[in-house]
Structures are given as structure tokens and as C-alpha cells.
Write a protein that holds these residues in place. Structure first.
Motif, PDB file in Angstrom:
ATOM      1  N   GLN A 168       0.823  -1.206   0.000  1.00  9.62           N
ATOM      2  CA  GLN A 168       0.000   0.000   0.000  1.00  9.62           C
ATOM      3  C   GLN A 168       0.860   1.260   0.000  1.00  9.62           C
ATOM      4  O   GLN A 168       0.564   2.233  -0.705  1.00  9.62           O
ATOM      5  CB  GLN A 168      -0.924  -0.010   1.223  1.00  9.62           C
ATOM      6  CG  GLN A 168      -1.811   1.228   1.348  1.00  9.62           C
ATOM      7  CD  GLN A 168      -2.734   1.404   0.169  1.00  9.62           C
ATOM      8  OE1 GLN A 168      -3.174   0.425  -0.426  1.00  9.62           O
ATOM      9  NE2 GLN A 168      -3.028   2.640  -0.192  1.00  9.62           N
ATOM     10  N   ASP A 169       1.934   1.246   0.793  1.00 12.38           N
ATOM     11  CA  ASP A 169       2.845   2.395   0.814  1.00 12.38           C
ATOM     12  C   ASP A 169       3.499   2.595  -0.548  1.00 12.38           C
ATOM     13  O   ASP A 169       3.657   3.721  -1.021  1.00 12.38           O
ATOM     14  CB  ASP A 169       3.922   2.200   1.885  1.00 12.38           C
ATOM     15  CG  ASP A 169       3.425   2.546   3.279  1.00 12.38           C
ATOM     16  OD1 ASP A 169       2.379   3.216   3.377  1.00 12.38           O
ATOM     17  OD2 ASP A 169       4.073   2.146   4.262  1.00 12.38           O
ATOM     18  N   ALA A 226       0.765   4.036  -2.893  1.00 13.57           N
ATOM     19  CA  ALA A 226       0.251   5.362  -2.547  1.00 13.57           C
ATOM     20  C   ALA A 226       1.333   6.435  -2.518  1.00 13.57           C
ATOM     21  O   ALA A 226       1.069   7.592  -2.854  1.00 13.57           O
ATOM     22  CB  ALA A 226      -0.455   5.303  -1.189  1.00 13.57           C
ATOM     23  N   HIS A 227       2.547   6.051  -2.118  1.00 16.87           N
ATOM     24  CA  HIS A 227       3.567   7.071  -1.876  1.00 16.87           C
ATOM     25  C   HIS A 227       4.875   6.840  -2.630  1.00 16.87           C
ATOM     26  O   HIS A 227       5.669   7.765  -2.752  1.00 16.87           O
ATOM     27  CB  HIS A 227       3.876   7.156  -0.372  1.00 16.87           C
ATOM     28  CG  HIS A 227       2.658   7.329   0.469  1.00 16.87           C
ATOM     29  ND1 HIS A 227       1.897   8.471   0.450  1.00 16.87           N
ATOM     30  CD2 HIS A 227       2.051   6.486   1.348  1.00 16.87           C
ATOM     31  CE1 HIS A 227       0.881   8.338   1.291  1.00 16.87           C
ATOM     32  NE2 HIS A 227       0.951   7.148   1.842  1.00 16.87           N
ATOM     33  N   SER A 240      10.755   2.075  -5.808  1.00 12.80           N
ATOM     34  CA  SER A 240       9.940   2.223  -4.602  1.00 12.80           C
ATOM     35  C   SER A 240      10.717   1.799  -3.365  1.00 12.80           C
ATOM     36  O   SER A 240      10.640   2.440  -2.313  1.00 12.80           O
ATOM     37  CB  SER A 240       8.662   1.387  -4.729  1.00 12.80           C
ATOM     38  OG  SER A 240       7.873   1.838  -5.795  1.00 12.80           O
ATOM     39  N   GLU A 279      11.795   3.967  -0.134  1.00  8.79           N
ATOM     40  CA  GLU A 279      11.519   3.526   1.239  1.00  8.79           C
ATOM     41  C   GLU A 279      12.786   3.586   2.093  1.00  8.79           C
ATOM     42  O   GLU A 279      12.757   4.030   3.245  1.00  8.79           O
ATOM     43  CB  GLU A 279      10.971   2.098   1.203  1.00  8.79           C
ATOM     44  CG  GLU A 279      10.499   1.567   2.531  1.00  8.79           C
ATOM     45  CD  GLU A 279       9.107   2.043   2.892  1.00  8.79           C
ATOM     46  OE1 GLU A 279       8.784   2.031   4.091  1.00  8.79           O
ATOM     47  OE2 GLU A 279       8.353   2.427   1.981  1.00  8.79           O
ATOM     48  N   ALA A 326       5.501   5.651   5.669  1.00 11.56           N
ATOM     49  CA  ALA A 326       6.019   6.395   4.520  1.00 11.56           C
ATOM     50  C   ALA A 326       5.156   7.610   4.196  1.00 11.56           C
ATOM     51  O   ALA A 326       5.671   8.695   3.916  1.00 11.56           O
ATOM     52  CB  ALA A 326       6.110   5.471   3.310  1.00 11.56           C
ATOM     53  N   GLY A 327       3.840   7.444   4.246  1.00  8.62           N
ATOM     54  CA  GLY A 327       2.946   8.554   3.931  1.00  8.62           C
ATOM     55  C   GLY A 327       3.135   9.724   4.875  1.00  8.62           C
ATOM     56  O   GLY A 327       3.135  10.891   4.457  1.00  8.62           O
ATOM     57  N   CYS A 328       3.300   9.430   6.157  1.00 10.17           N
ATOM     58  CA  CYS A 328       3.499  10.478   7.157  1.00 10.17           C
ATOM     59  C   CYS A 328       4.815  11.214   6.915  1.00 10.17           C
ATOM     60  O   CYS A 328       4.882  12.447   6.994  1.00 10.17           O
ATOM     61  CB  CYS A 328       3.467   9.866   8.551  1.00 10.17           C
ATOM     62  SG  CYS A 328       3.599  11.057   9.893  1.00 10.17           S
ATOM     63  N   ILE A 386       6.433  11.518   4.075  1.00  7.60           N
ATOM     64  CA  ILE A 386       6.336  12.319   2.854  1.00  7.60           C
ATOM     65  C   ILE A 386       5.548  13.598   3.112  1.00  7.60           C
ATOM     66  O   ILE A 386       5.884  14.671   2.595  1.00  7.60           O
ATOM     67  CB  ILE A 386       5.702  11.479   1.726  1.00  7.60           C
ATOM     68  CG1 ILE A 386       6.697  10.395   1.285  1.00  7.60           C
ATOM     69  CG2 ILE A 386       5.317  12.352   0.538  1.00  7.60           C
ATOM     70  CD1 ILE A 386       6.157   9.432   0.271  1.00  7.60           C
ATOM     71  N   GLU A 387       4.509  13.518   3.943  1.00 10.54           N
ATOM     72  CA  GLU A 387       3.759  14.724   4.302  1.00 10.54           C
ATOM     73  C   GLU A 387       4.650  15.706   5.056  1.00 10.54           C
ATOM     74  O   GLU A 387       4.576  16.923   4.846  1.00 10.54           O
ATOM     75  CB  GLU A 387       2.543  14.341   5.146  1.00 10.54           C
ATOM     76  CG  GLU A 387       1.449  13.639   4.351  1.00 10.54           C
ATOM     77  CD  GLU A 387       0.340  13.122   5.235  1.00 10.54           C
ATOM     78  OE1 GLU A 387       0.417  13.336   6.468  1.00 10.54           O
ATOM     79  OE2 GLU A 387      -0.604  12.507   4.708  1.00 10.54           O
TER      80      GLU A 387
END
Length: 213
Positions: free
Chosen positions: A84-85, A88-89, A111, A115, A137-139, A141-142
Motif C-alpha cells: 500500500q505504501d 500510494a507514496h 519504490s 523507502e 512512509a505517507g506520514c 512524505i507529508e
């Protein structure tokens, strides 16, 4: 296999899920000959609270404790988290420029590199060094996007001509933002006539009379 475990009384215990919370489960385990494998396997029968049927874990390692096998089984979910990471990211399967098997392989490699590079983020490094849970990963990147925005604002404020710098930034952001058509707005689509014609009304009246009879 099902008949064998149905004859045994299960043991209620607590199973630690992914190294965190514990859940109430009923378990049985035995080293059995599995015909489909042609070998003896360590078979763990497991059902969570509220479930009627056992699920079966078949392990080739015969020397482990059955509880450790069950705990390891719960970690399979982390594979889904990684995928999913990546999607999505990490750009995998979304920003791919090359199709086919080779393209998938290259996307996966990129990818994974993304990571690993995220592990170098200062806050992530501190967390891992102190044996604390890392950020997803999403956090991360934000956080990186927020840092980049703050740095850009600082450059605008500190420039000799902030107004011109702000105008240039605004234009660049507008050019970078995507413009997509909404699928919820049906403008320009052929949706049919959506009204009855005189001949169809007369035809429908015949059936209405039959229904009323």
C-alpha cells in the motif's frame, strides 16, 4: 485434517498480534503427515473469538513452538502495508513509465529505494535509533512536503522583491497542480432521452390495463 482437529478440544489462549495487542483465540497443534505435501508438517489450527471454523497454518519448520508459528503468521499483514505504501507514496503502479514485467521490476526497485531513503529522515532516524516505532512512509512524505513549503515561504519572505517572488511561486504552483474532469458531473454525456414518446405511452397503457384487470 478437519476431522482430526474436530475430535480434539481446543485450548483457549491469548495470541499476540503483530507484536502488539493480544486477542483471544482457540488453538490446537500437531505434527501431521500432509498428503498434499507428501511430508510431515507442523499444523496449527486457529480460530479467533466468535469464529466457528478453524483456519489452518501449515509450517515446514517442525522444531518451532506452535505459538511462535501463529505469531509469525500475523506478521503477513505487514506485506500488505508495504504494498500500500509503495502504491500510494512510492509511485509504484501509479507513475510507471514502462509497462510489462521489466517496468514492474524497475518500479519496485525505485519504490524500495524511496523507502530506504526515508529511513534517513532525521526524525525517523532518531525514532529507530531509540528503538521506537517509525513513522509510515505517507506520514514522512507529508512532513517532507511541509518542510519544503516552509523553506519556500522563507525564501519568498527573505527575497529582495517578495511580491514578485510570491507571484512567481503562485504561477508555478498553478502550473504544477493537475486539472482533472470530475466523473460526478455528467455534462456532455449522452444519457438518453429519459422521457416517453406518444407511441410508447400508448403501448404502456395496454400493459397498465392488463395489470389493473
Amino acid at each position: 485434517m478437519k476431522d482430526y482437529f474436530d475430535r480434539q478440544k481446543g485450548v483457549e489462549t491469548q495470541l499476540i498480534i503483530r507484536g502488539g495487542k493480544a486477542k483471544k483465540v482457540t488453538m490446537l497443534a500437531a505434527r501431521l503427515y500432509v498428503k498434499a505435501h507428501g511430508k510431515y508438517r507442523f499444523v496449527v489450527a486457529l480460530k479467533y473469538e466468535g469464529e466457528e471454523e478453524y483456519r489452518y497454518l501449515i509450517a515446514s519448520e517442525l522444531s518451532w513452538h506452535h505459538m511462535d508459528i501463529a505469531r509469525l503468521y500475523t506478521l503477513r499483514w505487514l506485506v500488505e502495508v508495504f504494498i500500500q505504501d509503495w502504491k500510494a507514496h512510492g509511485g509504484w503502479n501509479r507513475l510507471s513509465k514502462q509497462r510489462g514485467e521489466e517496468g514492474s521490476r524497475h518500479g519496485l526497485i525505485l519504490s524500495l529505494l524511496c523507502e530506504h531513503l526515508l529511513l534517513l529522515h532525521p526524525e525517523q532516524s532518531v525514532r529507530l535509533k531509540n528503538k521506537q516505532p517509525g513513522m509510515p512512509a505517507g506520514c514522512l512524505i507529508e512532513h517532507l512536503k511541509a518542510d519544503a513549503l516552509v523553506d519556500t515561504i522563507k525564501e519568498v519572505v527573505a527575497s529582495n522583491d517578495p511580491e514578485t517572488a510570491l507571484a512567481a511561486l503562485t504561477l508555478a504552483m498553478k502550473d504544477a497542480l493537475p486539472v482533472r474532469d470530475s466523473s460526478r458531473h455528467m455534462a456532455g454525456r449522452n444519457l438518453g432521452k429519459q422521457e416517453a414518446t406518444a407511441s410508447l405511452k400508448a403501448h404502456a397503457e395496454k400493459y397498465e390495463m392488463l395489470n389493473a384487470a
